[in-house]
Design an enzyme around this catalytic site. Structure first.
Site, PDB file in Angstrom:
ATOM      1  CG  ASP A 133       5.857   8.542   0.658  1.00  0.00           C
ATOM      2  OD1 ASP A 133       5.092   9.489   0.344  1.00  0.00           O
ATOM      3  OD2 ASP A 133       5.556   7.679   1.503  1.00  0.00           O
ATOM      4  CG  ASN A 154      -0.898   8.360  -5.199  1.00  0.00           C
ATOM      5  OD1 ASN A 154       0.207   8.171  -5.704  1.00  0.00           O
ATOM      6  ND2 ASN A 154      -1.070   8.262  -3.879  1.00  0.00           N
TER       7      ASN A 154
HETATM    8  C1  IPE Z   1       3.352   5.713  -2.631  1.00  0.00           C
HETATM    9  O1  IPE Z   1       3.233   6.840  -1.821  1.00  0.00           O
HETATM   10  C2  IPE Z   1       3.002   6.057  -4.044  1.00  0.00           C
HETATM   11  C3  IPE Z   1       3.942   6.924  -4.745  1.00  0.00           C
HETATM   12  C4  IPE Z   1       5.116   7.319  -4.294  1.00  0.00           C
HETATM   13  C5  IPE Z   1       3.527   7.329  -6.048  1.00  0.00           C
HETATM   14  P1  IPE Z   1       1.892   7.118  -0.984  1.00  0.00           P
HETATM   15  O2  IPE Z   1       2.175   8.321  -0.176  1.00  0.00           O
HETATM   16  O3  IPE Z   1       0.735   7.170  -1.894  1.00  0.00           O
HETATM   17  O4  IPE Z   1       1.801   5.802  -0.100  1.00  0.00           O
HETATM   18  P2  IPE Z   1       1.115   5.515   1.308  1.00  0.00           P
HETATM   19  O5  IPE Z   1      -0.281   6.039   1.238  1.00  0.00           O
HETATM   20  O6  IPE Z   1       1.935   6.229   2.341  1.00  0.00           O
HETATM   21  O7  IPE Z   1       1.210   4.033   1.461  1.00  0.00           O
HETATM   22  C1  IPE Z   2       4.954  11.513  -2.791  1.00  0.00           C
HETATM   23  O1  IPE Z   2       4.740  12.417  -1.772  1.00  0.00           O
HETATM   24  C2  IPE Z   2       4.242  11.892  -4.086  1.00  0.00           C
HETATM   25  C3  IPE Z   2       3.088  11.046  -4.402  1.00  0.00           C
HETATM   26  C4  IPE Z   2       2.697   9.999  -3.748  1.00  0.00           C
HETATM   27  C5  IPE Z   2       2.305  11.426  -5.554  1.00  0.00           C
HETATM   28  P1  IPE Z   2       3.381  12.460  -0.950  1.00  0.00           P
HETATM   29  O2  IPE Z   2       2.450  13.391  -1.640  1.00  0.00           O
HETATM   30  O3  IPE Z   2       2.870  11.115  -0.687  1.00  0.00           O
HETATM   31  O4  IPE Z   2       3.894  13.142   0.397  1.00  0.00           O
HETATM   32  P2  IPE Z   2       3.489  12.748   1.878  1.00  0.00           P
HETATM   33  O5  IPE Z   2       3.717  11.274   2.019  1.00  0.00           O
HETATM   34  O6  IPE Z   2       2.060  13.121   2.047  1.00  0.00           O
HETATM   35  O7  IPE Z   2       4.419  13.543   2.727  1.00  0.00           O
HETATM   36 MG    MG Z   3       3.129   9.745   0.792  1.00  0.00          MG
END
Ligand code: IPE
Ligand code: IPE
Ligand code: MG
Length: 226
Positions: A16, A64
């Site tokens: 994340d 997602n």
């Molecule tokens: C969790 O990250 C899912 C993945 C790393 C694929 P998100 O960024 O989607 O999670 P939330 O929305 O902060 O809970």
């Molecule tokens: C993790 O990074 C990747 C996925 C969840 C696909 P994010 O895209 O969630 O990055 P933040 O949390 O918005 O910084």
């Molecule tokens: Mg995220």
């Protein structure tokens, strides 16, 4: 460097913070995802070096799918590209590459690529690398329950998508968020959790080692008395 005191069998990552990494630099979110792939490479190599047998990555959750279409497309094409680029390396390293999740939502080209990489790396003995795509813990329990009921099974374990893979010993989530976000709900019943503030694109070997040291210091009791 000192040897690690306790090597987990299965380490899983909630990757994340890619978007925030990019935003902090005034870049498009997609740049963060590109850089995040480099972290996956670094973690894979360190895991091989340390003899970890199962390494898994939460790459794309069911939730997602609700992101803007352009970002979803970027993530899907990055995964396709990474599989194509890394296939030979995976074979050379002896890594069996597996994707778990609701595959019916992925497009045909990506599904074909997943099957190809899985099949061509299936005899890899050094490690199993699992990427969770279009995955959610609730989805997994639901699909397993449906199949169990249809077959009259008595235990849910053999029907989970992760059947045959040991439950994670250690879960690392980057970016400071302290939640499970619908990842492996059943399988993490006795997993140790390490939450770090580092954003995923900055999470490399040094940060990984620290997480493993933290894991080594934990006392796992599994409900029993020592
Ligand atoms: C969790 O990250 C899912 C993945 C790393 C694929 P998100 O960024 O989607 O999670 P939330 O929305 O902060 O809970
Ligand atoms: C993790 O990074 C990747 C996925 C969840 C696909 P994010 O895209 O969630 O990055 P933040 O949390 O918005 O910084
Ligand atoms: Mg995220």
């Amino acid at each position: 460097m000192e040897a690690l005191a306790k090597i987990p069998q299965h380490v899983t990552f909630i990757m994340d913070g890619n978007g925030r990494w990019a935003q902090q630099r005034g870049l498009e979110r997609s740049r963060g995802h590109v850089e995040g792939v480099e972290s996956v490479r670094a973690i894979l190599e360190a895991s091989l070096e340390w003899g970890i047998k199962y390494v898994s990555f939460f790459a794309f959750s069911e939730e997602n799918w609700g992101r803007p279409e352009a970002e979803v497309n970027t993530l899907m094409s990055l995964m396709f590209r990474a599989m194509l680029d890394e296939l030979d390396t995976l074979k050379r390293y002896g890594v069996h590459f597996v994707v778990l999740g609701n595959r019916s939502r992925l497009d045909e080209a990506l599904n074909e690529m997943i099957d190809r990489v899985d099949a061509e790396t299936a005899d890899g003995k050094a490690m199993t690398m699992i990427v969770f795509v279009s995955y959610s813990g609730k989805w997994d329990i639901e699909q397993a329950s449906r199949r169990m009921a249809a077959e009259g099974g008595e235990s849910i374990e053999p029907y989970l998508s992760t059947s045959g893979i040991p439950d994670p010993d250690l879960l690392v989530r980057t970016s400071g968020e302290k939640r499970i976000s619908n990842f492996m709900l059943w399988q993490t019943a006795y997993t140790e959790f390490v939450f770090v503030d580092t954003l995923w694109p900055d999470f490399r070997k040094v940060e990984y080692r620290l997480a493993l040291e933290e894991y080594a210091s934990r006392d796992r009791r599994f409900g029993k008395v020592k």
